[in-house]
Write a protein that holds these residues in place. Structure first.
Motif, PDB file in Angstrom:
ATOM      1  N   SER A   1      -2.963  -4.411 -10.358  1.00 60.36           N
ATOM      2  CA  SER A   1      -3.187  -5.778  -9.910  1.00 60.36           C
ATOM      3  C   SER A   1      -1.916  -6.603  -9.948  1.00 60.36           C
ATOM      4  CB  SER A   1      -4.252  -6.445 -10.778  1.00 60.36           C
ATOM      5  OG  SER A   1      -3.863  -6.436 -12.129  1.00 60.36           O
TER       6      SER A   1
ATOM      7  N   LEU B   1      -6.540 -13.859  -6.305  1.00 59.13           N
ATOM      8  CA  LEU B   1      -6.494 -12.491  -6.813  1.00 59.13           C
ATOM      9  C   LEU B   1      -6.489 -12.463  -8.339  1.00 59.13           C
ATOM     10  CD1 LEU B   1      -3.890 -10.901  -4.381  1.00 59.13           C
ATOM     11  CD2 LEU B   1      -6.248 -10.159  -4.643  1.00 59.13           C
TER      12      LEU B   1
ATOM     13  N   TRP C   1     -13.940  -8.133  -3.918  1.00 62.55           N
ATOM     14  CA  TRP C   1     -13.199  -8.333  -2.668  1.00 62.55           C
ATOM     15  C   TRP C   1     -13.591  -9.596  -1.914  1.00 62.55           C
ATOM     16  CZ3 TRP C   1     -16.240  -8.740   1.662  1.00 62.55           C
ATOM     17  CH2 TRP C   1     -17.553  -8.272   1.556  1.00 62.55           C
TER      18      TRP C   1
ATOM     19  N   LEU D   1     -10.769 -11.904   0.221  1.00 64.80           N
ATOM     20  CA  LEU D   1     -10.842 -11.626   1.653  1.00 64.80           C
ATOM     21  C   LEU D   1     -11.314 -12.857   2.418  1.00 64.80           C
ATOM     22  CD1 LEU D   1     -10.360  -9.443   3.728  1.00 64.80           C
ATOM     23  CD2 LEU D   1     -12.737  -8.727   3.477  1.00 64.80           C
TER      24      LEU D   1
ATOM     25  N   VAL E   1      -6.152  -6.153   3.057  1.00 63.94           N
ATOM     26  CA  VAL E   1      -7.254  -5.196   2.887  1.00 63.94           C
ATOM     27  C   VAL E   1      -6.764  -3.958   2.146  1.00 63.94           C
ATOM     28  CG1 VAL E   1      -8.812  -3.631   4.113  1.00 63.94           C
ATOM     29  CG2 VAL E   1      -8.572  -6.003   4.867  1.00 63.94           C
TER      30      VAL E   1
ATOM     31  N   LEU F   1      -6.546  -4.799  -1.551  1.00 63.24           N
ATOM     32  CA  LEU F   1      -7.875  -4.848  -2.164  1.00 63.24           C
ATOM     33  C   LEU F   1      -8.424  -3.436  -2.373  1.00 63.24           C
ATOM     34  CD1 LEU F   1      -9.451  -7.830  -0.185  1.00 63.24           C
ATOM     35  CD2 LEU F   1      -8.432  -7.870  -2.460  1.00 63.24           C
ATOM     36  N   HIS F   2      -8.193  -2.569  -1.387  1.00 65.73           N
ATOM     37  CA  HIS F   2      -8.644  -1.175  -1.533  1.00 65.73           C
ATOM     38  C   HIS F   2      -7.872  -0.474  -2.644  1.00 65.73           C
ATOM     39  CE1 HIS F   2      -9.861   2.905  -0.545  1.00 65.73           C
ATOM     40  NE2 HIS F   2      -8.579   3.233  -0.457  1.00 65.73           N
TER      41      HIS F   2
ATOM     42  N   ARG G   1     -11.180  -2.920  -5.430  1.00 70.01           N
ATOM     43  CA  ARG G   1     -12.078  -4.078  -5.398  1.00 70.01           C
ATOM     44  C   ARG G   1     -13.285  -3.861  -4.482  1.00 70.01           C
ATOM     45  NH1 ARG G   1     -10.069  -9.673  -6.672  1.00 70.01           N
ATOM     46  NH2 ARG G   1      -8.208  -9.420  -7.950  1.00 70.01           N
ATOM     47  N   PHE G   2     -13.236  -2.862  -3.632  1.00 66.50           N
ATOM     48  CA  PHE G   2     -14.372  -2.592  -2.763  1.00 66.50           C
ATOM     49  C   PHE G   2     -15.425  -1.723  -3.456  1.00 66.50           C
ATOM     50  CE2 PHE G   2     -11.044  -3.496   0.458  1.00 66.50           C
ATOM     51  CZ  PHE G   2     -11.676  -4.552   1.088  1.00 66.50           C
TER      52      PHE G   2
END
Length: 419
Positions: free
Chosen positions: A216, A335, A341, A345, A409, A412-413, A417-418
């Motif tokens: 992170s 964040l 996410w 997003l 994205v 986040l992946h 986070r997804f």
């Protein structure tokens, strides 16, 4: 610490740890170190190896903690990591039989019968005794008995740490008592308590957290810098601004490893340094965006006829750079204070949408009159040049938005986070 207190501690500290709070994670380590080392010790039957495996398990969990969204899943997840690492250790040790290790030690002792070699021999004997004690127990009872004596002989606490029912723990304890002699069980109780990790174990893990920071920190810096540079870069050289952002974030990730020794010099100092490094990554991105903006400004100023038009160009560049910086720091803040996410997003989509709409409407209104006048007077149309197409055209703005969104994205992946 009873079961309710343990689950309450994990529920409170895990969200903080997932945002990069190493002190919060260290408190989790202190609460769980008995169970993690017991699981490893029951499998490998070597105290030192079990502590090495436990440390590796805690550090692996720290690096991947963003992927865990439910605090209730933490203990089962950590237990599985530990068992996998212990199995890997056993497979590796299987390639070097114990007899070979003992032969090497005997040769070393004969060549150098000094204190170090003697200490190693005594340690090897203690390790052998520990392995024999553990081996004497039924397989399913080893973890339970180790924790039972380490946790104040509380079956409920053992059940909470191992994810078992209290009845199952009591049954395994009973089977162990029926399978081994009382004298051996007493020796095992002494061994279990003596081999429990000390406060120094938590300290060693905590000192490594800065070196192996969760993704992170570095990826948030890259994401924030990419946001700032990408949005600022809509008025400039998109490639240079984006690379500036990623370079800034990457440089800060490297410096982050160098600042790890600060972790032992005071929590406040370590957190301050960590924050400075994150912000440094963002600044790297903004600088990249400003470089691109400056290049575009040079092009636009060639078409400005008087001081008023030059001021208009300067105002446009200043406003866009300030907005890019605002979005950049905003994304980094989202964040840092959220998990999952949806929030980052949503913030990114709203920011990109608002900025793109403004760019498609505001830029033409500000610069088209100057470009059109130059075309009428000289026949030179900036809108037909490759420079304009790469910097200011609708296609350039749309594609830079797509690139920016794809970068976010990906971050986040990468952080899990997804889910």
């Amino acid at each position: 610490m009873n079961a309710d207190t343990l689950h309450s501690l994990i529920g409170h500290e895990l969200p903080l740890a997932s945002r990069g709070d190493s002190a919060a994670y260290s408190r989790i380590v202190g609460a769980c170190q008995n169970s993690v080392t017991a699981i490893a010790l029951a499998m490998v039957r070597d105290v030192h190896a079990s502590e090495d495996i436990a440390q590796e398990a805690f550090l692996s969990a720290w690096q991947n903690i963003r992927k865990l969204h439910n605090p209730a899943s933490f203990l089962p997840w950590l237990r599985q990591i530990t068992r996998n690492l212990a199995r890997d250790h056993l497979r590796g040790r299987g390639r070097q039989p114990r007899e070979v290790e003992d032969a090497d030690l005997a040769i070393e002792l004969a060549a150098d019968p000094g204190p170090n070699a003697m200490e190693r021999l005594l340690e090897a004997e203690r390790t052998q005794v520990a392995a024999e004690l553990i081996s004497a127990l039924p397989d399913e009872s080893r973890e339970v008995l180790l924790l039972y004596y380490r946790e104040g002989q509380s079956s409920q606490q053992v059940a909470a740490l191992l994810g078992l029912s209290d009845a199952a723990v009591r049954k395994r304890l009973s089977r162990a008592r029926g399978a081994v002699r009382e004298e051996l069980l007493e020796r095992f109780a002494v061994f279990a308590r003596a081999s429990a990790p000390s406060v120094g174990f938590t300290t060693m893990v905590a000192s490594a957290l800065g070196v192996l920071a969760p993704p992170s920190i570095a990826t948030a810096a890259v994401a924030g810098s990419a946001a700032g540079s990408g949005l600022a870069g809509k008025l400039g050289l998109g490639a240079s601004s984006a690379s500036g952002g990623v370079a800034g974030g990457g440089l800060m990730a490297m410096l982050e490893r160098l600042h790890a020794p600060l972790a032992g010099n005071g929590e406040a100092l370590a957190h301050g340094a960590q924050l400075g490094l994150q912000l440094g990554g963002v600044v790297g991105g903004i600088v990249g965006g400003v470089v691109g903006t400056y290049a575009t400004g040079r092009v636009l100023l060639r078409h400005a006829r008087d001081a008023q038009e030059r001021r208009r160009v300067y105002r446009l560049l200043l406003v866009m750079t300030a907005l890019a910086a605002l979005v950049c720091f905003g994304l980094l803040a989202v964040l840092a204070i959220t998990t999952g996410w949806l929030a980052p997003l949503t913030f990114a989509l709203l920011s990109i949408g608002a900025m793109t709409w403004q760019l498609l409407r505001w830029i033409p209104r500000e610069i088209d009159p100057m470009i059109e006048r130059t075309r009428r007077e000289t026949g030179y149309d900036l809108r037909r040049t490759r420079t304009y197409r790469w910097m200011l055209s609708t296609e350039a703005i749309v594609w830079s938005s797509v690139f920016l969104l794809a970068t976010i994205v990906w971050v986040l992946h990468h952080e899990g986070r997804f889910g």
